[in-house]
Design a protein around this motif. Structure first.
Motif, PDB file in Angstrom:
ATOM      1  N   ASP A 183       2.151   5.965 -24.343  1.00  0.00           N
ATOM      2  CA  ASP A 183       2.202   5.933 -25.813  1.00  0.00           C
ATOM      3  C   ASP A 183       1.157   4.993 -26.396  1.00  0.00           C
ATOM      4  N   GLY A 184       0.459   4.237 -25.548  1.00  0.00           N
ATOM      5  CA  GLY A 184      -0.577   3.342 -26.017  1.00  0.00           C
ATOM      6  C   GLY A 184      -0.084   2.068 -26.659  1.00  0.00           C
ATOM      7  N   ARG A 185       1.241   1.865 -26.706  1.00  0.00           N
ATOM      8  CA  ARG A 185       1.813   0.701 -27.401  1.00  0.00           C
ATOM      9  C   ARG A 185       2.228  -0.352 -26.378  1.00  0.00           C
ATOM     10  N   ALA A 186       1.531  -1.455 -26.345  1.00  0.00           N
ATOM     11  CA  ALA A 186       1.908  -2.560 -25.475  1.00  0.00           C
ATOM     12  C   ALA A 186       3.173  -3.230 -26.005  1.00  0.00           C
ATOM     13  N   ASP A 187       3.973  -3.787 -25.091  1.00  0.00           N
ATOM     14  CA  ASP A 187       5.233  -4.417 -25.470  1.00  0.00           C
ATOM     15  C   ASP A 187       5.437  -5.630 -24.574  1.00  0.00           C
TER      16      ASP A 187
ATOM     17  N   LEU B 159      11.579  -2.627 -21.032  1.00  0.00           N
ATOM     18  CA  LEU B 159      12.209  -3.882 -20.612  1.00  0.00           C
ATOM     19  C   LEU B 159      11.846  -5.020 -21.573  1.00  0.00           C
ATOM     20  N   ASN B 160      11.937  -4.730 -22.878  1.00  0.00           N
ATOM     21  CA  ASN B 160      11.496  -5.701 -23.872  1.00  0.00           C
ATOM     22  C   ASN B 160      12.630  -6.544 -24.462  1.00  0.00           C
ATOM     23  N   GLN B 161      13.844  -6.429 -23.900  1.00  0.00           N
ATOM     24  CA  GLN B 161      14.958  -7.263 -24.360  1.00  0.00           C
ATOM     25  C   GLN B 161      15.609  -7.943 -23.155  1.00  0.00           C
ATOM     26  N   PRO B 162      15.946  -9.229 -23.274  1.00  0.00           N
ATOM     27  CA  PRO B 162      16.439  -9.955 -22.107  1.00  0.00           C
ATOM     28  C   PRO B 162      17.900  -9.739 -21.763  1.00  0.00           C
ATOM     29  N   ASP B 163      18.706  -9.327 -22.732  1.00  0.00           N
ATOM     30  CA  ASP B 163      20.132  -9.176 -22.463  1.00  0.00           C
ATOM     31  C   ASP B 163      20.755  -8.253 -23.507  1.00  0.00           C
TER      32      ASP B 163
ATOM     33  N   VAL C  36      16.160 -19.774 -26.350  1.00  0.00           N
ATOM     34  CA  VAL C  36      15.897 -20.782 -25.322  1.00  0.00           C
ATOM     35  C   VAL C  36      14.463 -21.311 -25.398  1.00  0.00           C
ATOM     36  N   GLY C  37      13.620 -20.675 -26.237  1.00  0.00           N
ATOM     37  CA  GLY C  37      12.271 -21.155 -26.455  1.00  0.00           C
ATOM     38  C   GLY C  37      11.316 -20.944 -25.296  1.00  0.00           C
ATOM     39  N   ARG C  38      11.508 -19.853 -24.557  1.00  0.00           N
ATOM     40  CA  ARG C  38      10.598 -19.559 -23.449  1.00  0.00           C
ATOM     41  C   ARG C  38      10.679 -18.077 -23.104  1.00  0.00           C
ATOM     42  N   ALA C  39       9.733 -17.631 -22.276  1.00  0.00           N
ATOM     43  CA  ALA C  39       9.746 -16.242 -21.816  1.00  0.00           C
ATOM     44  C   ALA C  39      10.759 -16.084 -20.687  1.00  0.00           C
ATOM     45  N   VAL C  40      11.529 -15.015 -20.740  1.00  0.00           N
ATOM     46  CA  VAL C  40      12.549 -14.740 -19.723  1.00  0.00           C
ATOM     47  C   VAL C  40      12.404 -13.291 -19.263  1.00  0.00           C
ATOM     48  N   LEU C  41      13.092 -12.955 -18.191  1.00  0.00           N
ATOM     49  CA  LEU C  41      13.019 -11.613 -17.630  1.00  0.00           C
ATOM     50  C   LEU C  41      13.588 -10.578 -18.584  1.00  0.00           C
ATOM     51  N   GLY C  42      12.830  -9.509 -18.842  1.00  0.00           N
ATOM     52  CA  GLY C  42      13.331  -8.403 -19.650  1.00  0.00           C
ATOM     53  C   GLY C  42      14.178  -7.463 -18.818  1.00  0.00           C
ATOM     54  N   ARG C  43      15.298  -7.010 -19.376  1.00  0.00           N
ATOM     55  CA  ARG C  43      16.221  -6.158 -18.632  1.00  0.00           C
ATOM     56  C   ARG C  43      16.531  -4.837 -19.338  1.00  0.00           C
ATOM     57  N   PHE C  44      16.404  -4.794 -20.660  1.00  0.00           N
ATOM     58  CA  PHE C  44      16.818  -3.611 -21.401  1.00  0.00           C
ATOM     59  C   PHE C  44      15.692  -3.105 -22.281  1.00  0.00           C
TER      60      PHE C  44
ATOM     61  N   LYS D 266       0.806  -1.223   0.000  1.00  0.00           N
ATOM     62  CA  LYS D 266       0.000   0.000   0.000  1.00  0.00           C
ATOM     63  C   LYS D 266       0.844   1.279   0.000  1.00  0.00           C
ATOM     64  N   ASP D 267       1.988   1.235  -0.694  1.00  0.00           N
ATOM     65  CA  ASP D 267       2.801   2.449  -0.782  1.00  0.00           C
ATOM     66  C   ASP D 267       2.576   3.205  -2.086  1.00  0.00           C
ATOM     67  N   GLY D 268       1.605   2.739  -2.906  1.00  0.00           N
ATOM     68  CA  GLY D 268       1.309   3.404  -4.169  1.00  0.00           C
ATOM     69  C   GLY D 268       2.229   3.016  -5.307  1.00  0.00           C
ATOM     70  N   ILE D 269       3.182   2.084  -5.051  1.00  0.00           N
ATOM     71  CA  ILE D 269       4.148   1.667  -6.066  1.00  0.00           C
ATOM     72  C   ILE D 269       3.877   0.212  -6.412  1.00  0.00           C
ATOM     73  N   SER D 270       3.619  -0.055  -7.677  1.00  0.00           N
ATOM     74  CA  SER D 270       3.233  -1.407  -8.119  1.00  0.00           C
ATOM     75  C   SER D 270       4.195  -1.939  -9.173  1.00  0.00           C
ATOM     76  N   GLY D 271       5.466  -1.817  -8.936  1.00  0.00           N
ATOM     77  CA  GLY D 271       6.439  -2.275  -9.918  1.00  0.00           C
ATOM     78  C   GLY D 271       6.290  -3.747 -10.222  1.00  0.00           C
ATOM     79  N   ARG D 272       6.518  -4.084 -11.501  1.00  0.00           N
ATOM     80  CA  ARG D 272       6.450  -5.488 -11.900  1.00  0.00           C
ATOM     81  C   ARG D 272       7.412  -5.734 -13.049  1.00  0.00           C
ATOM     82  N   PRO D 273       7.865  -6.975 -13.231  1.00  0.00           N
ATOM     83  CA  PRO D 273       8.794  -7.280 -14.317  1.00  0.00           C
ATOM     84  C   PRO D 273       8.070  -7.413 -15.642  1.00  0.00           C
ATOM     85  N   ASN D 274       8.828  -7.355 -16.712  1.00  0.00           N
ATOM     86  CA  ASN D 274       8.338  -7.732 -18.032  1.00  0.00           C
ATOM     87  C   ASN D 274       8.995  -9.058 -18.393  1.00  0.00           C
ATOM     88  N   TYR D 275       8.209  -9.993 -18.893  1.00  0.00           N
ATOM     89  CA  TYR D 275       8.755 -11.257 -19.377  1.00  0.00           C
ATOM     90  C   TYR D 275       8.598 -11.294 -20.886  1.00  0.00           C
TER      91      TYR D 275
END
Length: 460
Positions: A383-387, A255-259, A243-251, A228-237
């Protein structure tokens, strides 16, 4: 009497203290751990880490040469460096990431973008939730082309002024950009295509961000705002085809690139029109017949050897040392940064993991001032563009390290994903959504306190 400013500060200070963060954590001089260099010149973002071996430094300078040299049109006698285009934004990596720093949007009315790119995506994602390209223009707007190939068009940016005032009555003005694509050469954009303007981010310190263990990044994953601090950060996968699977986005801004390797391959493909083993397909769309029929620089156009040199180079880039940390105003600014809730997203510290074959990155306590998560920043920045998992109003928390040297290195102070903010104050004032409380805390500060907070950020 409790003022509004004091109330904001108290609320946010309680949230910050609950995470066990002190001002001392915000005033560490070596932002990159052992990869920190004592440098404050225009080359501050381009130095090799001090903890490299002689052989590793040799690898660094090979990658540096390729990163900074322009690519040429195929066929050419310099076959290792040909294959540019047929459509492109820049001729070299340095063209967007000048001196390994931040890009800038066009500042003149007739100037075409180089380090600002316009990314496209239709409203319906494809397989693995990946953004889908515009059928006529692909994933990126390319205003430049090689001879015999029509460039995709021209970009014009116009601005609407938004007036506001700080709580003490001091006025300010923000610039809201509108992006107009004109003289389109290949027909109209699809009716549901979304545009996302994105300025090239700085690349120094990327190796350290890549080396942060996933579990540390997920420590502040709080999509339902359970605390309840008003901050809802979450990762992008994001989908990793290797590797044939979803991984953590970092760049990337969402955050749409894994490395670093995937980020580099994506930039080569969409912004320079060059293929690699990571992205072997040309970017020409079927309607772009001149592009489709243009000569190539081989398959792939960037050899694996050169590509690996350039990825290694980015992993070895150092982070500049902090400055003026003993100044009373900087120390007071650190407390205001904490009290205002800025550290809730701009996380001060991480410790990198053990990176096989890259000992210079391993076990480093670093201070990038990012949580490596997505945050909803409100409609003003949307920007209305999902990624992948990122919505149209979510953005990564941009690292703040080196920010005080941006003017020296890159000759400008433009900030945010599209460079609309002309300085740090404007960047803060654009914060909405999850950043609204921190913005209001800043807006309610006295002039002296605002200046102290900005002095602290300048020390980064």
């Amino acid at each position: 009497m409790v003022t509004r400013a004091a109330l904001w500060g108290t609320m946010l200070l309680l949230g910050a203290c609950s995470k066990g963060i002190s001002t001392d954590d915000l005033l560490q001089p070596n932002s990159g751990g052992a990869m920190t260099v004592s440098e404050s010149s225009r080359h501050a973002f381009s130095r090799p880490a001090t903890n490299l071996s002689v052989a590793q430094r040799g690898e660094f300078f090979i990658g540096n040469a390729f990163f900074n040299s322009p690519w040429v049109v195929a066929p050419a006698s310099a076959s290792a460096r040909d294959g540019l285009g047929p459509l492109f934004n820049a001729r070299s990596c340095d063209g967007c990431h000048n001196n390994d720093g931040r890009g800038v949007p066009p500042l003149k009315e007739d100037e075409q973008p180089v380090s600002l790119v316009i990314q496209f995506a239709t409203s319906t994602p494809g397989d693995n939730n990946e953004p889908q390209a515009d059928p006529n223009y692909g994933v990126n707007f390319n205003p430049f082309a090689i001879g015999g190939v029509p460039p995709e068009g021209k970009l014009r940016i116009r601005h609407r002024q938004i007036a506001g005032t700080y709580a003490d009555g001091t006025p300010y003005t923000l610039l809201a950009p509108e992006y107009l694509l004109e003289e389109l050469a290949y027909g109209e954009l699809a009716a549901d295509t979304k545009l996302s303007p994105r300025v090239a981010p700085a690349v120094f310190g990327s190796g350290l961000l890549e080396a942060i263990p996933e579990q540390q990044i997920l420590e502040r994953n709080d999509p339902e705002d359970a605390d309840k601090d008003g901050i809802s950060g979450r990762p992008n996968y994001v989908w990793d085809p290797l590797v044939g699977r979803a991984v953590l986005g970092r760049f990337g801004w969402k955050l749409n690139q894994p490395d670093i390797a995937h980020q580099t391959a994506a930039a080569f493909s969409s912004e320079m029109g060059m293929t690699s083993s990571f992205r072997p397909q040309e970017i020409c769309m079927p309607v772009q017949t001149e592009c489709v029929n243009a000569p190539t620089g081989g398959q792939p156009e960037i050899s694996d050897e050169i590509f690996d040199h350039m990825v290694s180079y980015q992993r070895m880039l150092a982070v500049p040392v902090r400055r003026n940390l003993d100044a009373p105003e900087v120390k007071r600014g650190a407390k205001l940064f904490l009290d205002s809730g800025c550290e809730s997203c701009h996380r001060a510290s991480f410790k990198t993991g053990n990176v096989e074959g890259q000992p210079w990155l391993s076990g480093q306590t670093i201070h990038p001032f990012t949580d490596m998560l997505l945050h909803d920043m409100g409609e003003g920045l949307a920007d209305g563009r999902a990624d992948f998992a990122a919505s149209g109003s979510e953005w990564r928390t941009s690292p703040l390290w080196g920010l005080g040297l941006q003017k020296t290195v890159n000759g400008h102070t433009r900030l945010l994903h599209d460079g609309r903010a002309r300085d740090v104050s404007e960047a803060i004032l654009w914060h909405g959504g999850e950043g609204e409380r921190a913005k209001e805390a800043f807006r309610n500060l006295s002039r002296q306190d605002r200046e102290a907070l900005l002095k602290f950020i300048d020390s980064l």
